[in-house]
Design a protein around this motif. Sequence first.
Motif, PDB file in Angstrom:
ATOM      1  N   ILE A   1       0.840  -1.114  -0.199  1.00 54.36           N
ATOM      2  CA  ILE A   1       0.046   0.196   0.031  1.00 54.36           C
ATOM      3  C   ILE A   1       1.041   1.189  -0.075  1.00 54.36           C
ATOM      4  CG2 ILE A   1      -1.824  -1.097   1.250  1.00 54.36           C
ATOM      5  CD1 ILE A   1      -0.915   0.251   3.840  1.00 54.36           C
ATOM      6  N   PRO A   2       0.388   2.567  -0.361  1.00 51.50           N
ATOM      7  CA  PRO A   2       0.904   3.608  -0.343  1.00 51.50           C
ATOM      8  C   PRO A   2       1.722   3.824   0.996  1.00 51.50           C
ATOM      9  CG  PRO A   2      -0.806   3.996  -1.744  1.00 51.50           C
ATOM     10  CD  PRO A   2      -1.178   2.502  -0.870  1.00 51.50           C
ATOM     11  N   GLU A   3       2.771   4.590   1.267  1.00 44.91           N
ATOM     12  CA  GLU A   3       3.314   4.922   2.312  1.00 44.91           C
ATOM     13  C   GLU A   3       2.608   5.792   3.068  1.00 44.91           C
ATOM     14  OE1 GLU A   3       7.603   6.678   4.248  1.00 44.91           O
ATOM     15  OE2 GLU A   3       7.391   6.101   2.094  1.00 44.91           O
ATOM     16  N   GLY A   4       2.474   5.449   4.434  1.00 44.60           N
ATOM     17  CA  GLY A   4       1.220   6.370   5.443  1.00 44.60           C
ATOM     18  C   GLY A   4      -0.056   5.988   5.175  1.00 44.60           C
ATOM     19  N   ASP A   5      -0.487   5.127   4.261  1.00 42.78           N
ATOM     20  CA  ASP A   5      -1.804   4.749   4.222  1.00 42.78           C
ATOM     21  C   ASP A   5      -2.110   3.730   5.221  1.00 42.78           C
ATOM     22  OD1 ASP A   5      -4.502   4.499   3.139  1.00 42.78           O
ATOM     23  OD2 ASP A   5      -3.654   4.172   1.132  1.00 42.78           O
ATOM     24  N   PHE A   6      -3.274   3.024   5.132  1.00 42.17           N
ATOM     25  CA  PHE A   6      -3.663   2.298   6.298  1.00 42.17           C
ATOM     26  C   PHE A   6      -4.609   1.306   5.455  1.00 42.17           C
ATOM     27  CE2 PHE A   6      -7.020   0.940   8.962  1.00 42.17           C
ATOM     28  CZ  PHE A   6      -6.498   0.387  10.362  1.00 42.17           C
ATOM     29  N   HIS A   7      -4.502  -0.077   5.883  1.00 41.96           N
ATOM     30  CA  HIS A   7      -5.569  -1.227   5.622  1.00 41.96           C
ATOM     31  C   HIS A   7      -5.336  -2.111   6.841  1.00 41.96           C
ATOM     32  CE1 HIS A   7      -6.437  -5.026   3.329  1.00 41.96           C
ATOM     33  NE2 HIS A   7      -6.694  -4.333   2.471  1.00 41.96           N
ATOM     34  N   ARG A   8      -6.719  -2.495   7.027  1.00 44.79           N
ATOM     35  CA  ARG A   8      -7.127  -3.259   8.018  1.00 44.79           C
ATOM     36  C   ARG A   8      -6.419  -4.618   8.024  1.00 44.79           C
ATOM     37  NH1 ARG A   8     -10.438  -2.692  12.244  1.00 44.79           N
ATOM     38  NH2 ARG A   8     -11.343  -4.821  13.474  1.00 44.79           N
ATOM     39  N   SER A   9      -5.712  -4.962   8.999  1.00 42.29           N
ATOM     40  CA  SER A   9      -4.958  -6.118   9.348  1.00 42.29           C
ATOM     41  C   SER A   9      -5.698  -7.371  10.262  1.00 42.29           C
ATOM     42  CB  SER A   9      -3.589  -5.834   9.861  1.00 42.29           C
ATOM     43  OG  SER A   9      -2.784  -5.188   9.130  1.00 42.29           O
ATOM     44  N   SER A  10      -5.357  -8.532   9.971  1.00 41.85           N
ATOM     45  CA  SER A  10      -6.317  -9.489  10.699  1.00 41.85           C
ATOM     46  C   SER A  10      -5.456 -10.927  10.855  1.00 41.85           C
ATOM     47  CB  SER A  10      -7.593  -9.473  10.202  1.00 41.85           C
ATOM     48  OG  SER A  10      -7.492 -10.091   8.758  1.00 41.85           O
ATOM     49  N   VAL A  11      -5.767 -11.595  11.624  1.00 44.47           N
ATOM     50  CA  VAL A  11      -5.500 -12.971  11.997  1.00 44.47           C
ATOM     51  C   VAL A  11      -6.758 -13.902  11.787  1.00 44.47           C
ATOM     52  CG1 VAL A  11      -4.150 -14.986  13.067  1.00 44.47           C
ATOM     53  CG2 VAL A  11      -3.384 -12.355  13.143  1.00 44.47           C
ATOM     54  N   GLY A  12      -6.867 -14.500  10.679  1.00 43.12           N
ATOM     55  CA  GLY A  12      -8.305 -15.262  10.397  1.00 43.12           C
ATOM     56  C   GLY A  12      -7.954 -16.925  10.697  1.00 43.12           C
ATOM     57  N   PRO A  13      -8.949 -17.575  10.489  1.00 45.19           N
ATOM     58  CA  PRO A  13      -8.977 -18.845  10.618  1.00 45.19           C
ATOM     59  C   PRO A  13      -8.097 -19.757   9.629  1.00 45.19           C
ATOM     60  CG  PRO A  13     -10.967 -18.575   9.622  1.00 45.19           C
ATOM     61  CD  PRO A  13     -10.249 -17.030   9.856  1.00 45.19           C
ATOM     62  N   GLY A  14      -7.731 -20.898  10.010  1.00 43.27           N
ATOM     63  CA  GLY A  14      -6.879 -21.489   9.015  1.00 43.27           C
ATOM     64  C   GLY A  14      -5.117 -20.974   8.965  1.00 43.27           C
ATOM     65  N   ASN A  15      -4.908 -20.293  10.027  1.00 45.30           N
ATOM     66  CA  ASN A  15      -3.512 -19.902  10.279  1.00 45.30           C
ATOM     67  C   ASN A  15      -2.947 -18.981   9.242  1.00 45.30           C
ATOM     68  OD1 ASN A  15      -4.039 -22.300  12.145  1.00 45.30           O
ATOM     69  ND2 ASN A  15      -1.817 -22.262  12.559  1.00 45.30           N
ATOM     70  N   ILE A  16      -4.043 -18.071   9.037  1.00 46.06           N
ATOM     71  CA  ILE A  16      -3.670 -17.138   7.628  1.00 46.06           C
ATOM     72  C   ILE A  16      -3.782 -15.750   8.258  1.00 46.06           C
ATOM     73  CG2 ILE A  16      -4.254 -16.376   5.506  1.00 46.06           C
ATOM     74  CD1 ILE A  16      -5.139 -19.081   4.632  1.00 46.06           C
ATOM     75  N   SER A  17      -2.751 -15.018   8.072  1.00 41.60           N
ATOM     76  CA  SER A  17      -2.666 -13.774   8.500  1.00 41.60           C
ATOM     77  C   SER A  17      -2.921 -12.625   7.421  1.00 41.60           C
ATOM     78  CB  SER A  17      -1.735 -13.579   9.394  1.00 41.60           C
ATOM     79  OG  SER A  17      -1.635 -12.051   9.848  1.00 41.60           O
ATOM     80  N   HIS A  18      -3.282 -11.535   7.539  1.00 39.61           N
ATOM     81  CA  HIS A  18      -3.261 -10.583   6.354  1.00 39.61           C
ATOM     82  C   HIS A  18      -2.758  -9.239   7.242  1.00 39.61           C
ATOM     83  CE1 HIS A  18      -5.721 -12.740   3.614  1.00 39.61           C
ATOM     84  NE2 HIS A  18      -6.546 -13.300   4.884  1.00 39.61           N
ATOM     85  N   LEU A  19      -1.622  -8.801   6.479  1.00 40.07           N
ATOM     86  CA  LEU A  19      -1.027  -7.503   6.882  1.00 40.07           C
ATOM     87  C   LEU A  19      -0.925  -6.561   5.606  1.00 40.07           C
ATOM     88  CD1 LEU A  19       1.813  -8.814   8.934  1.00 40.07           C
ATOM     89  CD2 LEU A  19      -0.054  -8.239   9.973  1.00 40.07           C
ATOM     90  N   ASP A  20      -0.054  -5.439   6.042  1.00 35.88           N
ATOM     91  CA  ASP A  20      -0.005  -4.570   4.604  1.00 35.88           C
ATOM     92  C   ASP A  20       1.351  -3.888   4.925  1.00 35.88           C
ATOM     93  OD1 ASP A  20       0.017  -1.669   6.096  1.00 35.88           O
ATOM     94  OD2 ASP A  20      -2.004  -2.265   6.535  1.00 35.88           O
ATOM     95  N   SER A  21       1.728  -3.336   4.016  1.00 38.09           N
ATOM     96  CA  SER A  21       3.280  -2.913   4.074  1.00 38.09           C
ATOM     97  C   SER A  21       3.526  -1.808   5.006  1.00 38.09           C
ATOM     98  CB  SER A  21       3.868  -2.576   2.484  1.00 38.09           C
ATOM     99  OG  SER A  21       2.952  -1.499   2.112  1.00 38.09           O
ATOM    100  N   GLU A  22       2.802  -1.395   5.598  1.00 38.97           N
ATOM    101  CA  GLU A  22       2.886  -0.527   6.677  1.00 38.97           C
ATOM    102  C   GLU A  22       2.924  -0.982   8.065  1.00 38.97           C
ATOM    103  OE1 GLU A  22       3.444   3.429   6.074  1.00 38.97           O
ATOM    104  OE2 GLU A  22       4.396   2.062   4.535  1.00 38.97           O
ATOM    105  N   ASP A  23       2.870  -2.158   8.262  1.00 38.39           N
ATOM    106  CA  ASP A  23       2.233  -2.638   9.581  1.00 38.39           C
ATOM    107  C   ASP A  23       3.700  -2.694  10.375  1.00 38.39           C
ATOM    108  OD1 ASP A  23      -0.287  -2.929   9.760  1.00 38.39           O
ATOM    109  OD2 ASP A  23      -0.403  -4.912   8.750  1.00 38.39           O
ATOM    110  N   ASN A  24       4.722  -2.592   9.869  1.00 37.43           N
ATOM    111  CA  ASN A  24       6.054  -2.478  10.676  1.00 37.43           C
ATOM    112  C   ASN A  24       6.098  -1.236  11.317  1.00 37.43           C
ATOM    113  OD1 ASN A  24       6.897  -5.340  10.580  1.00 37.43           O
ATOM    114  ND2 ASN A  24       7.888  -5.178   8.677  1.00 37.43           N
ATOM    115  N   ARG A  25       5.518  -0.186  10.874  1.00 37.93           N
ATOM    116  CA  ARG A  25       5.637   1.175  11.374  1.00 37.93           C
ATOM    117  C   ARG A  25       4.827   1.180  12.529  1.00 37.93           C
ATOM    118  NH1 ARG A  25       8.387   4.167   7.153  1.00 37.93           N
ATOM    119  NH2 ARG A  25       8.201   3.192   5.225  1.00 37.93           N
ATOM    120  N   ALA A  26       5.219   1.971  13.512  1.00 44.80           N
ATOM    121  CA  ALA A  26       4.420   2.567  14.731  1.00 44.80           C
ATOM    122  C   ALA A  26       3.492   3.598  14.385  1.00 44.80           C
ATOM    123  CB  ALA A  26       5.551   2.956  15.904  1.00 44.80           C
TER     124      ALA A  26
END
Length: 278
Positions: free
Chosen positions: A191-216
């Motif tokens: 995603i663009p730098e500084g943008d936001f996208h909802r992250s989650s951990v779902g069933p089946g041991n699959i997680s969804h993150l975005d490229s900004e999730d390592n930033r505080a």
Amino acid sequence: MTFVDISSRISHAALDAANWRPDAMQTTLQRAPVADGVERMFDTVREAGKAVADALGPERFGGKGGTSGERELVATEDSVDVGGHRDAYELHLYREPDGTYTLELHMKIEFNFEDGADGLNWTPEEKQAFMDDYVAEVEKAWSGRTFTTDDGMDVTLDVKLDVSEQESGFMGRFRDVMDPSENYNINVLRIPEGDFHRSSVGPGNISHLDSEDNRAVNKGADMPQVGTAHEFGHMIGLPDEYHDGHEHQDDDNSIMNSGMEVRDRHLDIAEDWVENNT
């Protein structure tokens, strides 16, 4: 039994030494087998002593891992199921030479990097940087935390992550099906730098993150929250605490709320496992 084998080995080594004859001193070639036999006897005695110490248990030697001064594996589980996630991680409990304990949490993760819209694509360097930052942020937040069991065991949590990129294409998917050794698959959207996208951990041991999730990101707590550290809490079985009605809804600084503080309650899963396996 081990003690029978050890006694037998001691007897044979003793016989080797007893077979020594004065005339064997005549040449260097004759002296070598005698010296070797005596050394084998001493080695066998040392091995027997170590085996006895191991059989009696480290608690007979001050609770410090026996006489060797080395860490000792106390309990292990290769497939821990928590919070609706199957085979979420491995746990290995060690007794350290100083009498304290280390609980190693091993998790193998495969990342699938998804390109974003309008040509916003991942480069190989960005993928590697994200994985490196992911490991650093998660381990900084969670590794090194301590707890004391009801039995008085002082335990330190040591998070060890094994991360890699999922191979792309048909063969990559085929190998993933044939060798599902990873504990989690994480899809990371660019995603663009500084943008936001909802992250989650779902069933089946699959997680969804975005490229900004390592930033505080400032979410209203005393310190900004790193999304990957929060989501890791879900991966080890912890729920969100910011929902209306949750008993810890007002604890904004909690890592499972809006902050980065790991509370004692967040380690209860690990503490329960230790108490149930020792």
